[in-house]
Design a protein around this motif. Structure first.
Motif, PDB file in Angstrom:
ATOM      1  N   GLN A  90       8.288  -2.790  -2.647  1.00 11.20           N
ATOM      2  CA  GLN A  90       7.538  -3.609  -3.590  1.00 11.20           C
ATOM      3  C   GLN A  90       7.142  -4.918  -2.928  1.00 11.20           C
ATOM      4  O   GLN A  90       7.965  -5.622  -2.369  1.00 11.20           O
ATOM      5  N   GLU A  91       5.858  -5.193  -2.967  1.00 13.05           N
ATOM      6  CA  GLU A  91       5.346  -6.418  -2.375  1.00 13.05           C
ATOM      7  C   GLU A  91       5.682  -7.608  -3.263  1.00 13.05           C
ATOM      8  O   GLU A  91       5.705  -7.491  -4.475  1.00 13.05           O
ATOM      9  N   LYS A  92       5.921  -8.710  -2.641  1.00 12.74           N
ATOM     10  CA  LYS A  92       6.140  -9.959  -3.369  1.00 12.74           C
ATOM     11  C   LYS A  92       4.878 -10.793  -3.193  1.00 12.74           C
ATOM     12  O   LYS A  92       4.579 -11.274  -2.115  1.00 12.74           O
ATOM     13  N   SER A  99       2.448  -4.966  -9.038  1.00 13.08           N
ATOM     14  CA  SER A  99       3.400  -4.829  -7.929  1.00 13.08           C
ATOM     15  C   SER A  99       4.153  -3.503  -8.011  1.00 13.08           C
ATOM     16  O   SER A  99       4.398  -2.852  -6.999  1.00 13.08           O
TER      17      SER A  99
END
Length: 181
Positions: free
Chosen positions: A18-20, A136
């Motif tokens: 999961q990208e922040k 996200s």
């Protein structure tokens, strides 16, 4: 035991995938880039004039079209930039719309860049929606979507940094003469 371990490993990989996408948020959850910048030796009148010149020089806006509040020494205007986002091996031109406000006081000024959204030929999306928790989570499941969001994130941050640099450069100048208007 092996199944539990495998599940834990997969869960950990999913969390890491999961990208922040972190943007500065105000108390209402709105993305807003803001900073108070010291301007030693400059009066609020000088800074007010320079803030108007920022819009004139950067966006070629006439003074009459600016939203000016002389009583509070603030200037604002809705603007856009065309940024290039690298997606799927090609460059895509995307308009980034935003509101820039500059408020002046003796010896300092504050800028805000807010109400930010992207616009393409097919969609108009506020950044708060584009980079929300749901986006996200979807990106974690779809690598292509994650790649596109990363490209947008990078392009947006680069454009915001460019705007901030232009504001600071214009505000650092000696006060503009009235004849320049």
């Amino acid at each position: 035991m092996k199944k539990i371990f495998l599940l834990l490993v997969l869960f950990a990989l999913n969390i890491n995938a999961q990208e922040k996408f972190e943007f500065p948020l105000n108390e209402n959850g709105q993305i807003i880039f803001t900073e108070v910048v010291p301007a030693e030796g400059k009066t609020k009148d000088d800074l007010f004039t320079n803030s108007k010149m920022f819009f004139v020089n950067t966006y070629k806006v006439t003074q009459e079209k600016l939203k000016q509040d002389k009583a509070n020494y603030s200037v604002s205007n809705n603007q856009y930039s065309i940024m290039t986002v690298k997606m799927n091996g090609s460059d895509v031109k995307v308009k980034l719309f935003y509101t820039v406000s500059i408020m002046s006081k003796d010896g300092k000024y504050k800028y805000e860049i807010k109400n930010i959204f992207t616009k393409t030929e097919v969609s108009e999306t506020p950044l708060e929606k584009m980079f929300d928790k749901e986006a996200s989570e979807k990106a974690a499941q779809k690598p292509k979507l994650a790649e596109n969001l990363k490209a947008y994130y990078g392009a947006i941050n680069a454009e915001i940094e460019n705007i901030k640099t232009n504001i600071k450069k214009e505000m650092a100048k000696s006060s503009a003469a009235k004849s320049e208007w």
